[in-house]
Design an enzyme around this catalytic site. Structure first.
Site, short mmCIF file in Angstrom:
data_model
loop_
_atom_site.label_atom_id
_atom_site.label_comp_id
_atom_site.label_asym_id
_atom_site.label_seq_id
_atom_site.Cartn_x
_atom_site.Cartn_y
_atom_site.Cartn_z
CB SER A 105 27.03 11.84 -7.68
OG SER A 105 28.16 10.99 -7.63
CE1 TYR A 136 28.41 14.76 -3.04
CE2 TYR A 136 28.70 12.57 -3.98
CZ TYR A 136 28.56 13.93 -4.14
OH TYR A 136 28.57 14.47 -5.40
#
Length: 250
Positions: A127, A140
């Protein structure tokens, strides 16, 4: 004929990647925790298998059922948005079990066949939050940043065996179910002292332009390049926002 095994194919990036490789003539092993009917064309080159990347027995069964593969795409992942203070440690472990340890376990499972053939490609999907710190995403981001570092080191480790390892780094993807599913797990339990920050973060999301975003096809095309181009860069941004961010940080 080449075979690709993709984790997390029930929707979003994984589903679009499976579709693209099928369209381009590959054998595709599309995996997900609970196999169901997905929007993929009927083909004798497609197999849909059950796979929980956090379960060793499930991994072993899926690898045995898949047979020889040429490319592994570690795409399965879960999201989390909260202050660290509002995140129970069992949730931290859950995020890492899927995003980080699941990636490592799947890679470890295919390496013997790749090494013996002296050929194969591992593509890890992470990401763009690993490139730009954002509020309420510490857990995350850490789970994905660990995969970035793992990938870069593993690439050196496997180079003598002819095995390539690459990163695909998507940006924000409002089209996918990933964010919607993640947000449903995140909407409660914010610590009260963080209420103003949470409100500001949610408001900023609503103000973000929809022109610079990542579409599932952007990720699928980046995975295609990682899988088929031996001289492509180690890290491939996917999506207009991820490309812009990569350009600014380089």
């Amino acid at each position: 004929m080449q075979t690709i095994l993709i984790t997390g194919c029930s929707s979003g990036f994984g589903l679009e990647t499976a579709r693209l490789f099928l369209d381009r003539g590959w054998n595709v092993v599309a995996t997900m925790r609970t196999p169901r009917e997905v929007a993929l064309p009927a083909s004798d080159r497609l197999r849909v298998l059950a796979l929980d990347v956090t379960d060793a027995a499930s991994i072993r069964q899926a690898i045995e059922a898949a047979g020889p593969v040429n490319v592994l795409v570690n795409n399965a992942g879960i999201g989390w948005l909260n202050a660290l203070e509002g995140t129970p440690l069992d949730v931290v472990r859950e995020v890492f079990e899927t995003n980080t340890f699941g990636t490592m376990a799947m890679t470890q499972a295919v390496l013997p066949q790749f090494r013996e053939r002296r050929a194969g490609v591992v593509v890890n999907v992470t990401s763009s939050v690993t490139q730009k710190p954002l509020h309420l995403l510490s857990v995350y981001t850490a789970s994905k940043a660990a995969v970035n570092a793992f990938t870069e080191s593993l690439a050196l480790e496997l180079e003598p065996f002819g095995v390539r390892v690459r990163l695909v780094i998507p940006g924000r993807a409002p089209e996918t179910a990933f964010g919607q599913n993640a947000r449903s797990r995140m909407t409660n339990g914010f610590p009260e002292p963080y209420a103003d920050l949470v409100q500001k973060v949610f408001a900023s999301w609503q103000q973000q332009p929809e022109t610079e975003v990542t579409r599932p096809l952007d990720v699928a095309e980046a995975v295609w390049r990682a899988a088929t181009d031996p001289v492509c860069p180690m890290s491939l941004p996917a999506g207009a926002d991820a490309v812009a961010l990569s350009s600014r940080s380089s």
